[in-house]
Design a protein around this motif. Sequence first.
Motif, PDB file in Angstrom:
ATOM      1  N   ARG A  64      47.215  60.835  61.970  1.00 20.63           N
ATOM      2  CA  ARG A  64      48.452  61.610  62.165  1.00 20.63           C
ATOM      3  C   ARG A  64      48.234  63.063  61.715  1.00 20.63           C
ATOM      4  NH1 ARG A  64      51.051  62.294  57.328  1.00 20.63           N
ATOM      5  NH2 ARG A  64      50.178  61.078  55.623  1.00 20.63           N
ATOM      6  N   ILE A  65      49.125  63.920  62.157  1.00 21.88           N
ATOM      7  CA  ILE A  65      49.057  65.343  61.787  1.00 21.88           C
ATOM      8  C   ILE A  65      49.989  65.565  60.600  1.00 21.88           C
ATOM      9  CG2 ILE A  65      49.496  67.695  62.552  1.00 21.88           C
ATOM     10  CD1 ILE A  65      48.768  66.811  65.360  1.00 21.88           C
ATOM     11  N   SER A  66      49.417  65.994  59.495  1.00 20.41           N
ATOM     12  CA  SER A  66      50.213  66.212  58.281  1.00 20.41           C
ATOM     13  C   SER A  66      50.596  67.682  58.151  1.00 20.41           C
ATOM     14  CB  SER A  66      49.423  65.763  57.056  1.00 20.41           C
ATOM     15  OG  SER A  66      48.279  66.568  56.899  1.00 20.41           O
ATOM     16  N   ASN A  67      51.379  67.973  57.124  1.00 15.98           N
ATOM     17  CA  ASN A  67      51.794  69.360  56.851  1.00 15.98           C
ATOM     18  C   ASN A  67      50.597  70.233  56.482  1.00 15.98           C
ATOM     19  OD1 ASN A  67      54.469  68.928  57.401  1.00 15.98           O
ATOM     20  ND2 ASN A  67      55.004  68.445  55.272  1.00 15.98           N
ATOM     21  N   THR A  68      49.597  69.656  55.834  1.00 15.18           N
ATOM     22  CA  THR A  68      48.408  70.413  55.451  1.00 15.18           C
ATOM     23  C   THR A  68      47.671  70.929  56.684  1.00 15.18           C
ATOM     24  OG1 THR A  68      48.185  68.983  53.526  1.00 15.18           O
ATOM     25  CG2 THR A  68      46.283  70.325  54.117  1.00 15.18           C
ATOM     26  N   ILE A  69      47.569  70.104  57.692  1.00 18.47           N
ATOM     27  CA  ILE A  69      46.877  70.502  58.920  1.00 18.47           C
ATOM     28  C   ILE A  69      47.633  71.623  59.613  1.00 18.47           C
ATOM     29  CG2 ILE A  69      46.161  69.691  61.201  1.00 18.47           C
ATOM     30  CD1 ILE A  69      45.728  66.930  59.821  1.00 18.47           C
TER      31      ILE A  69
ATOM     32  N   ARG B 150      42.362  61.279  59.576  1.00 20.43           N
ATOM     33  CA  ARG B 150      43.665  60.611  59.620  1.00 20.43           C
ATOM     34  C   ARG B 150      44.121  60.512  61.065  1.00 20.43           C
ATOM     35  NH1 ARG B 150      46.381  64.264  54.925  1.00 20.43           N
ATOM     36  NH2 ARG B 150      44.896  63.726  53.312  1.00 20.43           N
TER      37      ARG B 150
ATOM     38  N   GLN C 254      49.643  73.780  58.174  1.00 19.18           N
ATOM     39  CA  GLN C 254      49.513  74.975  57.343  1.00 19.18           C
ATOM     40  C   GLN C 254      48.144  75.635  57.536  1.00 19.18           C
ATOM     41  OE1 GLN C 254      50.361  73.497  53.450  1.00 19.18           O
ATOM     42  NE2 GLN C 254      52.590  73.497  53.782  1.00 19.18           N
TER      43      GLN C 254
ATOM     44  N   LEU D   4      40.271  66.996  59.111  1.00 15.07           N
ATOM     45  CA  LEU D   4      41.367  66.191  58.574  1.00 15.07           C
ATOM     46  C   LEU D   4      42.055  65.398  59.675  1.00 15.07           C
ATOM     47  CD1 LEU D   4      42.980  68.611  55.959  1.00 15.07           C
ATOM     48  CD2 LEU D   4      41.655  66.535  55.514  1.00 15.07           C
TER      49      LEU D   4
END
Length: 162
Positions: free
Chosen positions: A42-47, A40, A49, A36
């Motif tokens: 950027r680092i999202s909340n999913t990554i 993308r 988590q 992921l």
Amino acid sequence: MIKIFGRVRYHWQPELSWSIIYWSLTITPAFIALSLVLERARISNTIIQLFLLVIIMFGIGWHRYFVIDDEYLKIASANPITSKKIQIATISKIEVTYLFIKIFSDDMPSGQVYYIRKWPKKYFINALALNTHFQGEIVLTDHLVTQDYFEEYYAEHTRKSV
């Protein structure tokens, strides 16, 4: 074998097939998170988590250990609710093989198998045999098939003291 807060922990793992399955499932979210990140910019909340899930599963996976107290042998498993305490005096026999140890006691008459690495196994057996409450026997079951590390350890230990 790790010493934490003055207590020595001897780490063990479940059967090899279960260990492979567990550790594969543990690192899978890390690979998903890394893919992921590549998808993308950027680092999202999913990554975050997914990486937290990996850290939690690593903590649970390393929570399998023995602790030798004065009268009890504490066996902690991955489930913190099901840790057992066995009186050392009730242990009748310990079978030691190259890959695992099998503990027989009044609570476990058919024996329970614990896979443990070579050097923690040696120190665990030594510490248990030197405990004053231990009255059982220690049986080396496959010491003639492979190299006997107990004999190697004692031969090396006597060379150092001479």
